[in-house]
Structure formats: structure tokens, C-alpha cells
Design a protein around this motif. Sequence first.
Motif, PDB file in Angstrom:
ATOM      1  N   ILE A  27      35.706 -33.401  38.435  1.00 12.16           N
ATOM      2  CA  ILE A  27      36.659 -33.078  39.494  1.00 12.16           C
ATOM      3  C   ILE A  27      37.891 -32.501  38.805  1.00 12.16           C
ATOM      4  O   ILE A  27      38.603 -33.202  38.090  1.00 12.16           O
ATOM      5  N   ASP A  29      40.904 -31.317  39.566  1.00 11.09           N
ATOM      6  CA  ASP A  29      42.288 -31.711  39.787  1.00 11.09           C
ATOM      7  C   ASP A  29      42.596 -33.110  39.267  1.00 11.09           C
ATOM      8  O   ASP A  29      43.757 -33.468  39.099  1.00 11.09           O
ATOM      9  N   THR A  30      41.577 -33.943  39.033  1.00  6.63           N
ATOM     10  CA  THR A  30      41.814 -35.310  38.589  1.00  6.63           C
ATOM     11  C   THR A  30      41.237 -35.584  37.207  1.00  6.63           C
ATOM     12  O   THR A  30      41.519 -36.621  36.630  1.00  6.63           O
ATOM     13  N   ARG A  51      41.117 -32.605  49.411  1.00  6.42           N
ATOM     14  CA  ARG A  51      40.216 -31.565  48.954  1.00  6.42           C
ATOM     15  C   ARG A  51      40.264 -31.452  47.434  1.00  6.42           C
ATOM     16  O   ARG A  51      41.298 -31.702  46.822  1.00  6.42           O
ATOM     17  N   CYS A  52      39.153 -31.048  46.832  1.00 13.20           N
ATOM     18  CA  CYS A  52      39.120 -30.871  45.380  1.00 13.20           C
ATOM     19  C   CYS A  52      38.034 -29.866  45.016  1.00 13.20           C
ATOM     20  O   CYS A  52      37.170 -29.526  45.832  1.00 13.20           O
ATOM     21  N   ARG A  53      38.110 -29.379  43.791  1.00 11.17           N
ATOM     22  CA  ARG A  53      37.086 -28.479  43.267  1.00 11.17           C
ATOM     23  C   ARG A  53      36.274 -29.233  42.223  1.00 11.17           C
ATOM     24  O   ARG A  53      36.829 -29.953  41.383  1.00 11.17           O
ATOM     25  N   ASP A  67      33.463 -26.672  46.306  1.00 10.42           N
ATOM     26  CA  ASP A  67      34.561 -27.368  46.968  1.00 10.42           C
ATOM     27  C   ASP A  67      34.040 -28.644  47.631  1.00 10.42           C
ATOM     28  O   ASP A  67      32.919 -28.673  48.164  1.00 10.42           O
ATOM     29  N   ALA A  99      46.840 -25.180  42.471  1.00  6.58           N
ATOM     30  CA  ALA A  99      45.698 -26.078  42.343  1.00  6.58           C
ATOM     31  C   ALA A  99      44.543 -25.301  41.726  1.00  6.58           C
ATOM     32  O   ALA A  99      44.543 -24.076  41.709  1.00  6.58           O
ATOM     33  N   ASN A 334      46.806 -40.408  38.564  1.00  9.06           N
ATOM     34  CA  ASN A 334      46.307 -40.092  39.899  1.00  9.06           C
ATOM     35  C   ASN A 334      46.956 -40.994  40.944  1.00  9.06           C
ATOM     36  O   ASN A 334      47.158 -42.183  40.716  1.00  9.06           O
ATOM     37  N   ARG A 339      48.655 -35.699  41.745  1.00 10.93           N
ATOM     38  CA  ARG A 339      48.325 -35.986  40.353  1.00 10.93           C
ATOM     39  C   ARG A 339      49.560 -35.620  39.527  1.00 10.93           C
ATOM     40  O   ARG A 339      50.090 -34.517  39.624  1.00 10.93           O
ATOM     41  N   ARG A 384      48.701 -33.369  46.894  1.00 11.93           N
ATOM     42  CA  ARG A 384      47.558 -33.166  47.781  1.00 11.93           C
ATOM     43  C   ARG A 384      47.986 -32.338  48.991  1.00 11.93           C
ATOM     44  O   ARG A 384      49.187 -32.195  49.273  1.00 11.93           O
TER      45      ARG A 384
END
Length: 762
Positions: A27, A29-30, A51-53, A67, A99, A334, A339, A384
Motif C-alpha cells: 500500500i 501511501d502507508t 482510498r489508497c493505491r 486502486d 498522493a 499512520n 500519514r 486522507r
Amino acid sequence: MRAFAASLSGKALDENLIPVAGVRVSILDTRKSATTASDGAFRIDGVSPGRCRVRFESPSFPPLTLDADLSRGDAALTAILRPAETSAAPAITVLAAPAATDIFTAPSETSVLEGRKLEEKVSPNVADMVSREPGVNVITEAPGISKPVIRGLSGQNIVVAVDGIRNEVLQWGAEHAPEVDAFDARKIEVIRGPQALLYGSDALGGVIEVSRAPLPDAAAGAPVLGGRLHAEVNANNAEFGSEAELYGASGALGYKANMSQVRAGNYQSGQGIVQNSGFSQQSGDAILGVNEDWGTLSGEYALTNKTIEQPDLVPTTQYQYLQHQEGAVKAGINSDFARYDIATTWSQERRREYASYAQGSEGRPATLDWAESHYALYLKAHHRPLAGGLEGTWGLQLHHGVDNVAGVEQITPSFDEDWGGAYAYEELPVLGNKLKLDAGAREDLAQYDVKAAQVGISGVTFSDGNLTTLSPVAAQTLRYSATTGAAGLILHPSKPWVLTGNAGWGFRWPVPFELFANGIHEGTDHFEVGDPHLNPERDLNTDFSVRYRGKRLRASAAVYDNRFQSFIYETPTGNVATYQGLQYPVFDYTQGNASIYGGEFDLSEDAASWLELDEGGDLVRAWDEQTRSWIPYAPADRLKLGWKAHAGAFGALRSPYFSFDADLYRRQALTADFEVPTPAYSLFNVETGFELPVPLGRLSFDMGVDNLLNKSYYDNLSLLKPVVEIQSGVASVTPPIALDPGRAVYAKLTLPFGLIKKGAPD
């Protein structure tokens, strides 16, 4: 604050829906990750809602990014991994936007090198590795010095960063290149156009972001002890480079250590050996940290030593010795809201320039000796999505520097510097995913405390009859402030098309060398004179791009326009300084309103399942509006053509390929008065390579020939090219100090290995 309640699960399958084991799922972003089991399944717990990639990486398939939406709780993904010859999965860029974002929909024009695309590049210099990307060129002085140019701007007007931290290396010098270990790079992003908001108000031309391997994570399948070996050779200059890396993880703890070296002799142009043009480099870095549900915490250290020889028309053993070291403590935390990335950093750059090897070996002081230390604090909050989908980054940067000047000659004063910047950068989706608006602003404050000094060198005579004396610089404090901003849009009118438009204004304050320099700079063989009355540069930039991504065709084209107030650059005065029997042209720092504009395009087509065609090109125009003349060292117009034949497998070989490239350079006649128009030239290159499965990954082998026809040429960005000199009112053209490299046969091997795959149970 809510607990980390969401979980992401799913499967990785091949195109025949067969489970794929050993896929790293991250993930972005984290930085949380996991590895797929034998049934292709994975699960990542403790994910912040939103949401995250998600990135899927496997030794057998190209990377894939999808996504995921965990705003309502747990989510599941199914990733279909396809072989290289049928996959159009794009690389992604992490830091070019608020992001993590797909390169296709990034706000700025971006090139990404990673995986096999990066491994196929053979060079110890990061700038050389990206030099064929659209809008990117290099200023060179033999193979040991390669300084990046983005859209016609370099030095103080672009930023090179490593893992998000600015690489500070006295970049004002024409031959002062970034000191980054290319062997340790796992990803390189070139972000073209102003990036002042995230990287600093002086990032007017763009950013080169280098990412090292991340902290190993046992939960993502990292072994207790693994590593990789790397070696490359280049027959043109008898170059040999090698690297050894060890890494591992157990429980929450992860570590990595890397050492590399490269040594090269004199290079050969199309007309013979160029004396005193070798270099050597030794580098190492280490990281130790922990991966927890709340985030990461790590300590890092890196060191690079480099010796660079510099050729001249007169036989010489002139050289430079460089040392760059840096340390950092970094934390990624996180939370449900954001983040947070926190980094405290320290770096030290030492640059010593010697007139001869005898001077250095006898222990005498260097002719020029600069040492600078930098201390910085970076705070970032990647929040976020808020109401309406607003998503972005807020940040603060604080910096303190100490610059000391020593050596036989003191051509600039010592000084302390302090600056800080705060910024906010946001993206807002409207009309669903059809349109995104982005905007941001940044405020910077800077202060230089210049030390009193007598700069210069006595005993120099000038062709105009004057005799120089030491020039006094009074102790003084210089203060600057800047408000910069940017706004843009990303329009997605239909699935294969994206249109972008950006506008931004930037600001760069002059550095003390540009203000107070007075003396012979050994690295450039110029007598350089600063101007204490220089004003800060101010810049208004606009750019527009169109991108297309279909099943078989991927293309992008962009145009840009930079309008500068008080653009700073060097130009010769026509005066010549004579010192100890040697002559040096006198260069003054000057400035004027300028226009730097141009365009670039890139096209890739899958002509067949086994054949890829590539085309690209760029042009730059750099014009001083006040003197009505061309600004020096502008890249020549360039067209790139190539094809690559590849297969999924050939016998035991995996992903074999053979490629042919042609780089066509137009005659550069748009030159400054002291420059000589550069003739047109064409270079042809071939390369082949393959992979072999091994435990813990794949062995890769690449070999090729650059400048296949051994063309004799010099580039307009070469510091060794011929120039016009004026003495007693008479102009004459100096011969080139050396031509650029001739035919180069090279090979490269990378071998990962595992020693201890699993630790004892907890």
C-alpha cells in the motif's frame, strides 16, 4: 482517533487465473505490505480507512498498480498479472503529487525508471541514466562528471533528492554534479516543470527523485538474510564497477547495508585516448529500522568518496577529490487522518580541487577547498480525502547550513545559511474522475550570514592592463522571502486521453558564490567574478500536455514556457587573466529577463506481440530578452528512435530482448556569442539481455554497444567543446579540449541471493 480497523485482502492471478505466489503487495501511501501465499492470497491488516493505491510486484511479471477504497471498511482486490509482452501496466510516481498517483494522470510530466527498465541502464551516474528521457540532458566534462539539465535549466534551478531529501552538493559550479550512488538506486523519477511547493522555491526546472530500496519487512516476505551482487564493465575506459548488498528482516526489525566501487581509466573519443580523464568512486550506505502497524522508524547513513580527473589542452594532472556523507532519522506514522513523514537529516560535502597530483600527494593544501554541512528537519502530512474528496500534503522544511572556504586560493567568503518553508498542496476531484483540480502555495524565508574575507588572488594580470588585488567582502546579513504557488488541472475526457495544464510562479535567491566570487575556479579553468548586486530570480511557468494510453499505443506531448525576471547566468567578458604563465578567460555573473521555452514528446507502440517501437524528441529555446541574445549551454534539438524485440521466454532464458536506438542531434546554431555552433551528429546503440530465475528473484544480464559507429563529435553541453576567445579585440576559436566518448562496449550482471529465508518462530 479511530483504531486501524480496515483490512485489505485479495488474490494475485495470472492471465489464465492461476494463483501466483510470492507477489509483494504494497500500500503505497502507508508502506504496509504483504506477500501472496501459494494460493495467491494476501491480507494486510491495520490499514487506515480511505482510498489508497496498491502495488503488486513479482519477479515474473511487470509491476501492476490498482486502486482500493477502504473508506467504508474492509476491501478486496483481485490482481491479474500479465507477461511483459502483453502488459501495458504503467509505472507509478509517488512524490510528484500530493498522493501516490498513476504516471498517466500525474499533475506534471514525469518519467519513471524502475525494475528492468532501470537495470538496463549502465552508468555510475544518475544523470546519465536519465539522459535519454524527454526534456532531460546532461552537462559533461569527461565520463566522471554528468550534471543534469531539465528543460534547459540546471544547477541551482533544479533539485536532486534522495528518498525525499534534497541532495546539497555545492551545485552552483558548472562542473559540480550530484553525488548520488547510482548502483543503490531502485527507482528514479524525473518530474519536469516547477516543483517549488514540495521541494523548495528553487525547483524551477524540475526534480530528479532517487529512491533507494525500502526498509525490508518480514511481513512482506523479506528473508532474515539475503542480498545481491552486481558488476558492470565498460571497455571504452576500462571501467569496472561492483556492488554488494546484504539485507533482511526478522519480526518488526529490518536492515540493509550496501557497498559499491567503480574505477575507470582514460576514455577514448572517436579520435583517440583523452588523457587525464579517469575517475574512481567508493560508496556505502546502511539502514536499520522497524516496521510496525503504526508505521516505520529508521536510522540511515551514506558515504561517497570520488576522485575525478579533468582533461585540458595543456598536459595536466588536475583533479578533484569529493566526499559526501549524510545521516538521517526518519519516521512514518499512520493515523486515520493522515500519514506523517518526519525526517531529521545531516549532510556534509567536501570538495577539494588540485592543480596536479603532486600537490595532493605531497600533502600540500588544495588550491580550492570547500566544506559545507547541512542540518534539516522535514515534516509532511499526507492527509486522507476530506469532504468532496479533497486530498493533499501539508509540510514544513527547516534548514541550517555552514559553509567554510579554505585552500590556497579563497575565491568566495565563508557563510552560514538558514531557511525555512511551509506549504500546502491539494487535489480536488470534480465531475467524478473526469476532472481534477490541484493548487498550492508555499512561503520561504532565507538568511545568509556572510563572513568578512579577502577573496581573490594576487599576482594576476589581465589582458585589459589591470592588476588584480584581493577584494574585500564585508561581514553582512542577506535576507530573502518568497511566496510561490501553483495551480493546474487534469482532464480525463475519455478513457484513453488525459489533458493537463499547469501554471506556477517561482523564486530563487542568489547564492554567495554568484554574489562574491573573485578568482580562478580550477574546475572550470575560468576566472569567475560575482556581482553583489544580483537580484533574486522570479519565474512564471506555464505548461500543457496531452497523453494517450491505448491497448497498443502510449504517447505524450508537452509544451512549456518559462518567463524569468533577473535570470542569473555566467558569460565571458572578453578579458583574459594570466597567472603563473597560464591564461584563464574571465567570466562574470550577470542577469536579465529571459524566456526559456520548448516542448517534448514520447511515443511507444506495440507493433506486434514481440516488437515495441519508441520515438521521442525535445527542443529548448533560451533567450535573454534584455541583451537580445541566446543564453549559453542550451541543449540541441534531439530526436530519438528505437525498437525492441522481446519474448516471454527463450529456452531457459526469461524476458530476452534485443534493442536498437538512434539519437539524432540537430546542429545547434542558437548559441551565445562566445560559443561555437555545434555540428549535427547521430549516435547508434544496440543492447541485448535476459533474466534467469534464481532463489529470491532473478539474475539479470545486459550487454550492448553505445556509439556503435565510433562517431567523433562533441555536444553543445560539453564543457570541453571549442569556444570563442577575444584577446586584444581579436576573436579566435579554441580547439576542443576533447571530443565526447567514442564506441563503448559494456556488460552488466545482477544476482540476488538468499542465505537465511526464515527466522525462528516468535
